[in-house]
Design a protein around this motif. Sequence first.
Motif, PDB file in Angstrom:
ATOM      1  N   PRO A 338     -11.501 -19.417   5.186  1.00  0.00           N
ATOM      2  CA  PRO A 338     -11.109 -20.810   5.427  1.00  0.00           C
ATOM      3  C   PRO A 338     -11.268 -21.673   4.178  1.00  0.00           C
ATOM      4  N   GLY A 339     -10.273 -22.523   3.959  1.00  0.00           N
ATOM      5  CA  GLY A 339     -10.312 -23.429   2.816  1.00  0.00           C
ATOM      6  C   GLY A 339      -9.735 -22.845   1.540  1.00  0.00           C
ATOM      7  N   LYS A 340      -9.452 -21.528   1.512  1.00  0.00           N
ATOM      8  CA  LYS A 340      -8.917 -20.875   0.314  1.00  0.00           C
ATOM      9  C   LYS A 340      -7.424 -20.596   0.490  1.00  0.00           C
ATOM     10  N   ILE A 341      -6.660 -21.659   0.727  1.00  0.00           N
ATOM     11  CA  ILE A 341      -5.240 -21.503   1.070  1.00  0.00           C
ATOM     12  C   ILE A 341      -4.450 -20.878  -0.072  1.00  0.00           C
ATOM     13  N   GLY A 342      -4.642 -21.396  -1.277  1.00  0.00           N
ATOM     14  CA  GLY A 342      -3.910 -20.875  -2.422  1.00  0.00           C
ATOM     15  C   GLY A 342      -4.282 -19.443  -2.740  1.00  0.00           C
ATOM     16  N   LEU A 343      -5.573 -19.138  -2.703  1.00  0.00           N
ATOM     17  CA  LEU A 343      -6.028 -17.775  -2.988  1.00  0.00           C
ATOM     18  C   LEU A 343      -5.493 -16.791  -1.954  1.00  0.00           C
ATOM     19  N   VAL A 344      -5.522 -17.181  -0.668  1.00  0.00           N
ATOM     20  CA  VAL A 344      -5.002 -16.309   0.390  1.00  0.00           C
ATOM     21  C   VAL A 344      -3.516 -16.036   0.183  1.00  0.00           C
ATOM     22  N   SER A 345      -2.754 -17.089  -0.148  1.00  0.00           N
ATOM     23  CA  SER A 345      -1.326 -16.911  -0.413  1.00  0.00           C
ATOM     24  C   SER A 345      -1.112 -15.949  -1.570  1.00  0.00           C
ATOM     25  N   GLY A 346      -1.920 -16.115  -2.626  1.00  0.00           N
ATOM     26  CA  GLY A 346      -1.781 -15.236  -3.778  1.00  0.00           C
ATOM     27  C   GLY A 346      -2.108 -13.794  -3.462  1.00  0.00           C
ATOM     28  N   LEU A 347      -3.157 -13.583  -2.660  1.00  0.00           N
ATOM     29  CA  LEU A 347      -3.588 -12.225  -2.346  1.00  0.00           C
ATOM     30  C   LEU A 347      -2.667 -11.529  -1.356  1.00  0.00           C
ATOM     31  N   ILE A 348      -2.262 -12.245  -0.305  1.00  0.00           N
ATOM     32  CA  ILE A 348      -1.486 -11.616   0.773  1.00  0.00           C
ATOM     33  C   ILE A 348       0.008 -11.639   0.484  1.00  0.00           C
ATOM     34  N   VAL A 349       0.552 -12.820   0.216  1.00  0.00           N
ATOM     35  CA  VAL A 349       1.994 -12.917  -0.030  1.00  0.00           C
ATOM     36  C   VAL A 349       2.329 -12.435  -1.428  1.00  0.00           C
ATOM     37  N   GLY A 350       1.399 -12.665  -2.364  1.00  0.00           N
ATOM     38  CA  GLY A 350       1.683 -12.336  -3.753  1.00  0.00           C
ATOM     39  C   GLY A 350       1.211 -10.967  -4.162  1.00  0.00           C
ATOM     40  N   LEU A 351      -0.111 -10.819  -4.341  1.00  0.00           N
ATOM     41  CA  LEU A 351      -0.648  -9.576  -4.901  1.00  0.00           C
ATOM     42  C   LEU A 351      -0.336  -8.360  -4.039  1.00  0.00           C
ATOM     43  N   ALA A 352      -0.639  -8.442  -2.745  1.00  0.00           N
ATOM     44  CA  ALA A 352      -0.432  -7.281  -1.883  1.00  0.00           C
ATOM     45  C   ALA A 352       1.048  -6.922  -1.781  1.00  0.00           C
ATOM     46  N   PHE A 353       1.902  -7.940  -1.619  1.00  0.00           N
ATOM     47  CA  PHE A 353       3.343  -7.681  -1.513  1.00  0.00           C
ATOM     48  C   PHE A 353       3.890  -7.169  -2.845  1.00  0.00           C
ATOM     49  N   GLY A 354       3.451  -7.819  -3.929  1.00  0.00           N
ATOM     50  CA  GLY A 354       3.947  -7.419  -5.236  1.00  0.00           C
ATOM     51  C   GLY A 354       3.459  -6.051  -5.664  1.00  0.00           C
ATOM     52  N   MET A 355       2.223  -5.705  -5.288  1.00  0.00           N
ATOM     53  CA  MET A 355       1.730  -4.375  -5.612  1.00  0.00           C
ATOM     54  C   MET A 355       2.588  -3.312  -4.935  1.00  0.00           C
ATOM     55  N   GLY A 356       3.198  -3.686  -3.819  1.00  0.00           N
ATOM     56  CA  GLY A 356       4.137  -2.777  -3.177  1.00  0.00           C
ATOM     57  C   GLY A 356       5.331  -2.476  -4.059  1.00  0.00           C
ATOM     58  N   ALA A 357       5.577  -3.358  -5.047  1.00  0.00           N
ATOM     59  CA  ALA A 357       6.692  -3.128  -5.974  1.00  0.00           C
ATOM     60  C   ALA A 357       6.447  -1.907  -6.848  1.00  0.00           C
TER      61      ALA A 357
END
Length: 405
Positions: A338-357
Amino acid sequence: MQAAARTQQAQSATIYRILFAISLGHFLNDCMQSVIPALFPVLEKSMNLNYTQIGWIAFALNMTSSIMQPVFGVFADKRPSPFLLPIAMCLSMIGMVGLALAPNFYFVIISVLFVGFGSAIFHPEGSRVAYMAAGGKRGLAQSIYQVGGNTGQSMAPLFTAFIFIGLGQFGTIWFTLIAGIGVVVLYSVSKWYKSELATRQRLKKKQSDVSFTMNKQIIFAIGLLIFLVFARSWYGAGILNFFQFYIIEKFNLPIKSAQLYVFLFMIAGVFGTFFGGPLADRFGKRNILLFSMLGSVPFTLLLPHVSLGMAAPLLVLIGFILQSSFSVTVVYAQELMPGKIGLVSGLIVGLAFGMGALGAVVFGKLADVFSLQFIMLFCSYLPILGLLTWLLPSDKRVKEIHEAK
């Protein structure tokens, strides 16, 4: 006291005009990302690229976005910057111009990096806007926001079929108009964002901060969640980047027809993303995460072995079920941190999705060494990893973890 109460009441209201505006911005941003895989069949022929080089282009886009998203996410949590949203769209515009004029593989890579950086900047700030405009409907708000992005991603096959086959690589120049619209839309959102930040900062000074500390349970859950998104993204990378070549080779289809099969997978995922939120509200977030992986397994295992006529309905079922957890994953992670909106977006939408690349690069090499059939068989087993979802804490347990602090 009355002013503070009115402010809190306003913050609990769902601001739909902002949600739809940031969803539109998400759509336009991801449309430009979709231009890159949409160009693959054209670039393969015009630049005589092999599958490994195509994989590297996809890798450059997604890894730039994925590595930088957590960085910008942490920055956004500490110092939100509303006007980074239109700036991000300007970077993507530069990338579109570069792609239209790129004379060789290396210039394509450089242009793709601009699009990747634009996306890396946009997503954490966009996710924060959706969170702030959500009020008491965070699941619905996240679905609205993510549907915009997933719809943009689903446009890639249509761009190939109806734009790039006819206009070729230079057709990319028309997407600068999309970027221009995006700048206007996001500038308007940024003004609301700036005003809302000022209001919340005044209120925050009158309230005690809720502290958040990481513990082993949260770290394990976030790590496992990233791995599951990683596996889901590898499957998506296989379909989005290589399924078109697979059915062209196996069934001797023209490029235009092959693209429509990929579109079915992507657009079904858009509907899955939207309905996943309400289903999670009723049946629980972890249950939907489990269903989205294991529920797709029978269909992914069948896909490499069926006739062309059966491929279309299977792709629809796989796309809907697999992507039903897309927005749910983000909301679940937000509750873990909670409260880490930007970090969560980076980790889930960004890092995890991008690592799939990474899958795009691996699959490209495997296609050159073995075959496209081998890639489809390998992908078909990835959703079985969803069994690990059982190890995630239940929705009730997540609440207990934070209440115990």
